[in-house]
Design an enzyme around this catalytic site. Structure first.
Site, PDB file in Angstrom:
ATOM      1  N   ASN A  13       0.866  -1.188   0.000  1.00  0.00           N
ATOM      2  CA  ASN A  13       0.000   0.000   0.000  1.00  0.00           C
ATOM      3  C   ASN A  13       0.896   1.229   0.000  1.00  0.00           C
ATOM      4  O   ASN A  13       1.494   1.558   1.023  1.00  0.00           O
ATOM      5  CB  ASN A  13      -0.892  -0.030   1.251  1.00  0.00           C
ATOM      6  N   TRP A  14       0.974   1.901  -1.159  1.00  0.00           N
ATOM      7  CA  TRP A  14       1.894   3.025  -1.284  1.00  0.00           C
ATOM      8  C   TRP A  14       1.287   4.316  -0.716  1.00  0.00           C
ATOM      9  O   TRP A  14       1.957   5.341  -0.688  1.00  0.00           O
ATOM     10  CB  TRP A  14       2.299   3.218  -2.748  1.00  0.00           C
ATOM     11  N   LYS A  15       0.036   4.255  -0.316  1.00  0.00           N
ATOM     12  CA  LYS A  15      -0.642   5.435   0.270  1.00  0.00           C
ATOM     13  C   LYS A  15      -0.436   6.666  -0.627  1.00  0.00           C
ATOM     14  O   LYS A  15      -0.325   6.526  -1.831  1.00  0.00           O
ATOM     15  CB  LYS A  15      -0.164   5.663   1.701  1.00  0.00           C
ATOM     16  N   HIS A  98      -9.502   0.813   4.820  1.00  0.00           N
ATOM     17  CA  HIS A  98      -8.238   1.021   5.552  1.00  0.00           C
ATOM     18  C   HIS A  98      -8.507   1.947   6.734  1.00  0.00           C
ATOM     19  O   HIS A  98      -9.315   2.871   6.641  1.00  0.00           O
ATOM     20  CB  HIS A  98      -7.194   1.625   4.609  1.00  0.00           C
ATOM     21  N   GLU A 100      -6.995   4.379   7.862  1.00  0.00           N
ATOM     22  CA  GLU A 100      -6.827   5.811   7.568  1.00  0.00           C
ATOM     23  C   GLU A 100      -8.075   6.359   6.888  1.00  0.00           C
ATOM     24  O   GLU A 100      -8.452   7.509   7.095  1.00  0.00           O
ATOM     25  CB  GLU A 100      -5.568   6.026   6.707  1.00  0.00           C
ATOM     26  N   GLU A 170      -5.564  -5.387  10.576  1.00  0.00           N
ATOM     27  CA  GLU A 170      -4.578  -4.324  10.763  1.00  0.00           C
ATOM     28  C   GLU A 170      -4.867  -3.589  12.068  1.00  0.00           C
ATOM     29  O   GLU A 170      -5.656  -2.631  12.081  1.00  0.00           O
ATOM     30  CB  GLU A 170      -4.662  -3.331   9.608  1.00  0.00           C
ATOM     31  N   GLY A 176       2.163   2.043  10.796  1.00  0.00           N
ATOM     32  CA  GLY A 176       3.081   3.169  10.659  1.00  0.00           C
ATOM     33  C   GLY A 176       3.781   3.551  11.954  1.00  0.00           C
ATOM     34  O   GLY A 176       4.410   4.605  12.037  1.00  0.00           O
ATOM     35  N   SER A 215       3.177  -2.430  10.427  1.00  0.00           N
ATOM     36  CA  SER A 215       4.638  -2.409  10.606  1.00  0.00           C
ATOM     37  C   SER A 215       5.289  -3.750  10.255  1.00  0.00           C
ATOM     38  O   SER A 215       6.204  -4.203  10.936  1.00  0.00           O
ATOM     39  CB  SER A 215       4.998  -1.971  12.024  1.00  0.00           C
TER      40      SER A 215
HETATM   41  C1  PEP Z   1      -0.905  -0.107   6.015  1.00  0.00           C
HETATM   42  O1  PEP Z   1      -0.909   1.014   5.591  1.00  0.00           O
HETATM   43  O2  PEP Z   1      -1.797  -0.871   5.681  1.00  0.00           O
HETATM   44  C2  PEP Z   1       0.171  -0.505   6.923  1.00  0.00           C
HETATM   45  C3  PEP Z   1       0.101  -1.691   7.485  1.00  0.00           C
HETATM   46  O3  PEP Z   1       1.201   0.381   7.115  1.00  0.00           O
HETATM   47  P1  PEP Z   1       2.632   0.075   7.791  1.00  0.00           P
HETATM   48  O4  PEP Z   1       3.136  -1.195   7.178  1.00  0.00           O
HETATM   49  O5  PEP Z   1       3.480   1.259   7.432  1.00  0.00           O
HETATM   50  O6  PEP Z   1       2.387  -0.059   9.253  1.00  0.00           O
END
Ligand code: PEP
Length: 253
Positions: A13-15, A98, A100, A170, A176, A215
């Site tokens: 996931n490049w966000k 997600h 976010e 998640e 993050g 993470s």
């Molecule tokens: C994500 O955005 O889905 C995620 C798991 O981010 P990160 O790996 O940076 O924690």
């Protein structure tokens, strides 16, 4: 169906990162990774880079995902993109719900359900995200929260749709932050989610892939992926570097 019978999926996931040129370069670098024959890999660039990244990935085993979609196929929904449009640009997958999006864009269990159905019925594989916040975990309501989030989707789905969807567990406090769930805690949550799906459709739930996200890094991926109900990873920060992402992909087999 056992853990090893489900194909692992590693999704990046490049966000809201990377220019067009950077996205294409990263996609090419990911496509150069030696991907195991039993591992699926997708990347989710920003919408503006989807078309160029789709071109860059032609003839490679790496698939393309959107980061969100609207549930209507078209109409007066300024700023939105639909499932047929994602298909049109070459996506096979789409991330839905997600944390976010839930936190900053007002995503609800109901909109996540509508988006999941729209994706499935357009032939896209939804990656449906669920997860508890730190306050919810500390309040002892993790399973209540993720159960509610998942049920909102499962209750609307046919068995074939449950088998086709991907669920991503998640924990919000792990996204993050550099804090990863212990593999044993993650396994408990994954087993709970699969069981929840099993209550709706026993056979389908054995085929549903449940990814872990939060993470995931090159040095913790193997242990997480070895858990019996962890069928892959949704990777944020570590997917922005092809070398690191490649090591996570290789940890999947
Ligand atoms: C994500 O955005 O889905 C995620 C798991 O981010 P990160 O790996 O940076 O924690």
């Amino acid at each position: 169906m056992t853990h090893s019978a489900r194909r692992p999926l590693i999704a990046g996931n490049w966000k809201m990162h990377n220019s067009l040129a950077e996205s294409v370069a990263l996609a090419r670098a990911v496509a150069d990774v030696r991907i195991g024959p039993r591992t699926d890999v997708v990347v989710a660039p920003v919408f503006t880079a989807l078309s160029a990244v789709a071109q860059a990935l032609v003839g490679t085993p790496v698939g393309l995902a959107g980061q969100d979609l609207h549930w209507e196929p078209k109409g007066a929904f300024t700023g939105a993109i639909s499932a047929p449009m994602l298909k049109d640009v070459g996506c096979s997958h789409v991330i839905i719900g997600h944390s976010e999006r839930r936190q900053y864009f007002g995503e609800t269990d109901e909109s996540v359900r509508n988006k999941t159905l729209a994706a499935l019925r357009s032939g896209l594989t939804p990656i449906v995200c669920v997860g508890e916040t730190l306050a919810e975990r500390e309040g002892g309501i993790t399973f209540e929260v993720i159960g509610r989030q998942l049920d909102a989707v499962l209750n609307a789905c046919e068995s074939s749709e449950i088998a086709a969807m991907v669920i991503a567990y998640e924990p919000v406090w792990a996204i993050g932050t550099g804090r990863t769930a212990k593999s044993s805690d993650a396994q408990l949550a994954h087993a709970f989610l699969r069981d929840r799906a099993r209550h709706k459709h026993a056979e389908a739930a054995d085929r549903t892939r449940v990814l872990y996200g939060g993470s995931v890094k090159a040095d913790n991926a193997a242990e997480l992926l070895a858990q019996p109900d962890i069928d892959g990873a949704l990777v944020g920060g570590a997917s922005l570097d092809a070398e690191t992402f490649g090591r996570i992909i290789r940890a999947a087999g």
